[in-house]
Design a protein around this motif. Structure first.
Motif, PDB file in Angstrom:
ATOM      1  N   ILE A   1      -6.093 -61.357 -11.089  1.00 34.09           N
ATOM      2  CA  ILE A   1      -7.479 -60.968 -11.362  1.00 34.09           C
ATOM      3  C   ILE A   1      -7.833 -59.803 -10.450  1.00 34.09           C
ATOM      4  CG2 ILE A   1      -9.871 -61.739 -11.430  1.00 34.09           C
ATOM      5  CD1 ILE A   1      -8.864 -64.565 -11.853  1.00 34.09           C
ATOM      6  N   LEU A   2      -8.301 -58.715 -11.037  1.00 37.00           N
ATOM      7  CA  LEU A   2      -8.483 -57.457 -10.331  1.00 37.00           C
ATOM      8  C   LEU A   2      -9.935 -56.990 -10.382  1.00 37.00           C
ATOM      9  CD1 LEU A   2      -5.411 -55.848 -12.074  1.00 37.00           C
ATOM     10  CD2 LEU A   2      -5.452 -56.598  -9.689  1.00 37.00           C
ATOM     11  N   SER A   3     -10.355 -56.263  -9.359  1.00 42.66           N
ATOM     12  CA  SER A   3     -11.725 -55.779  -9.285  1.00 42.66           C
ATOM     13  C   SER A   3     -11.870 -54.420  -9.967  1.00 42.66           C
ATOM     14  CB  SER A   3     -12.168 -55.662  -7.824  1.00 42.66           C
ATOM     15  OG  SER A   3     -11.601 -54.502  -7.233  1.00 42.66           O
ATOM     16  N   PHE A   4     -13.088 -53.899  -9.901  1.00 42.74           N
ATOM     17  CA  PHE A   4     -13.411 -52.596 -10.491  1.00 42.74           C
ATOM     18  C   PHE A   4     -12.609 -51.452  -9.881  1.00 42.74           C
ATOM     19  CE2 PHE A   4     -16.091 -53.212  -6.828  1.00 42.74           C
ATOM     20  CZ  PHE A   4     -16.097 -51.979  -6.203  1.00 42.74           C
ATOM     21  N   VAL A   5     -11.991 -51.686  -8.728  1.00 44.33           N
ATOM     22  CA  VAL A   5     -11.208 -50.631  -8.067  1.00 44.33           C
ATOM     23  C   VAL A   5     -10.123 -50.097  -9.000  1.00 44.33           C
ATOM     24  CG1 VAL A   5      -9.672 -50.120  -6.120  1.00 44.33           C
ATOM     25  CG2 VAL A   5     -11.680 -51.570  -5.779  1.00 44.33           C
TER      26      VAL A   5
ATOM     27  N   ASN B   1     -11.642 -47.289 -10.800  1.00 46.50           N
ATOM     28  CA  ASN B   1     -11.950 -46.195  -9.876  1.00 46.50           C
ATOM     29  C   ASN B   1     -10.723 -45.345  -9.568  1.00 46.50           C
ATOM     30  OD1 ASN B   1     -14.504 -47.199  -9.815  1.00 46.50           O
ATOM     31  ND2 ASN B   1     -14.466 -47.905  -7.697  1.00 46.50           N
ATOM     32  N   TYR B   2      -9.584 -45.998  -9.464  1.00 46.48           N
ATOM     33  CA  TYR B   2      -8.339 -45.281  -9.183  1.00 46.48           C
ATOM     34  C   TYR B   2      -7.623 -44.820 -10.454  1.00 46.48           C
ATOM     35  CZ  TYR B   2      -8.383 -46.614  -4.212  1.00 46.48           C
ATOM     36  OH  TYR B   2      -8.699 -46.757  -2.882  1.00 46.48           O
ATOM     37  N   GLY B   3      -8.187 -45.133 -11.619  1.00 47.58           N
ATOM     38  CA  GLY B   3      -7.550 -44.734 -12.862  1.00 47.58           C
ATOM     39  C   GLY B   3      -6.247 -45.459 -13.141  1.00 47.58           C
TER      40      GLY B   3
END
Length: 295
Positions: free
Chosen positions: A23-27, A30-32
């Motif tokens: 499970i990953l955040s919005f980052v 942001n990093y594409g």
């Protein structure tokens, strides 16, 4: 390491360690990295989900995620609404000349929140005098004080400030307003801060919207069921989560007494969200949890 390569290395390490789901955040956005992560997880047969990540239909990230057989869900909030609500707080108090503090330029969240502020400005006849998105200032309390002092100096007619993020500036903004004696400047903010009740009780902070911490839980429920062979839905899901609105010091106290620093759901409630334990649990039940999340 806070970088695209560092993030990818972390994910690869989890895959190598045998993770069944990540499970990953919005980052990620942001990093594409969404396309790269989708490829990594699909190749390894690992489920993946996102939180605080607004996948907009028609965007590359949206198309990539929806095409991934291992994509579970993305949870997000309506950031146009959050900023419109916060700016409307000062608008309702009669403000006409406001400034904003925002997240870094170019982020999806920044753009959406800017749209919400613009909408409120049109509705209440407010002028947006200036804004600050300088990361060297917006991630510290002292930076918040500097920003506020600059706003007051450059814009003597300033009568409202809306903090659209990050919340780290709030203590500095509060202190600068208190020290200046500018009780005519109204203040509203997005994203909760540990001192919000104190500032609202003191009459400096007039409204706060945030509390959107439950999204990762919903992604985890969907993922856990999928891993256990009991998917609640077919394909990737986009789930819109609720904000909690604090329009008074009483609201802030209720939040502090009942929600702040506590788990939203008990162990028993979460266990009952697994089909393995509760065969009657379905996607509609999950959506009821999402809809009922409120003060």
């Amino acid at each position: 390491e806070a970088s695209a390569d560092g993030y990818l290395n972390c994910i690869q390490n989890m895959i190598s360690a045998g993770a069944d789901g990540i499970i990953l955040s919005f980052v990620v956005s942001n990093y594409g990295l969404t396309p790269t992560i989708a490829d990594m997880c699909d190749e390894a047969g690992v489920y993946w989900a996102l939180f605080w990540n607004n996948l907009q239909e028609g965007s590359k990230d949206y198309e990539v995620a929806m095409a991934s057989p291992h994509f579970i869900a993305s949870t997000s909030e309506d950031d146009i609404y959050s900023a419109h609500w916060a700016a409307s707080v000062v608008g309702e108090m009669g403000c006409k000349n406001i400034c904003t503090i925002t997240l870094p330029e170019g982020l999806t969240t920044t753009n959406l929140r800017n749209t919400g502020v613009e909408k409120a400005c049109e509705e209440y006849g407010m002028t947006l005098l200036g804004t600050c998105s300088d990361k060297s200032l917006t991630y510290t309390s002292s930076g918040g004080a500097t920003i506020t002092e600059d706003f007051m100096t450059v814009y003597p007619d300033l009568d409202g400030i809306v903090i659209c993020g990050p919340q780290y500036v709030l203590p500095g903004v509060y202190k600068a307003l208190k020290d200046s004696g500018r009780t005519d400047i109204q203040l509203a903010a997005i994203d909760y801060n540990e001192y919000q009740y104190e500032y609202m009780a003191d009459g400096v902070l007039d409204g706060m919207i945030g509390g959107h911490f439950s999204g990762p839980v919903y992604s985890a429920i969907l993922m856990a069921n999928a891993i256990q062979g009991n998917p609640l839905a077919e394909g990737g899901q986009l789930i819109r989560c609720n904000f909690i609105e604090l329009a008074s010091a009483e609201d802030a106290k209720t939040y502090n007494d009942n929600v702040y620093g506590k788990y939203f759901y008990s162990d028993e409630e979460l266990a009952n969200c697994l089909v393995r334990n509760n065969p009657d649990f379905g996607y509609d039940d999950l959506m009821k949890m999402v809809e009922n999340y409120s003060l």
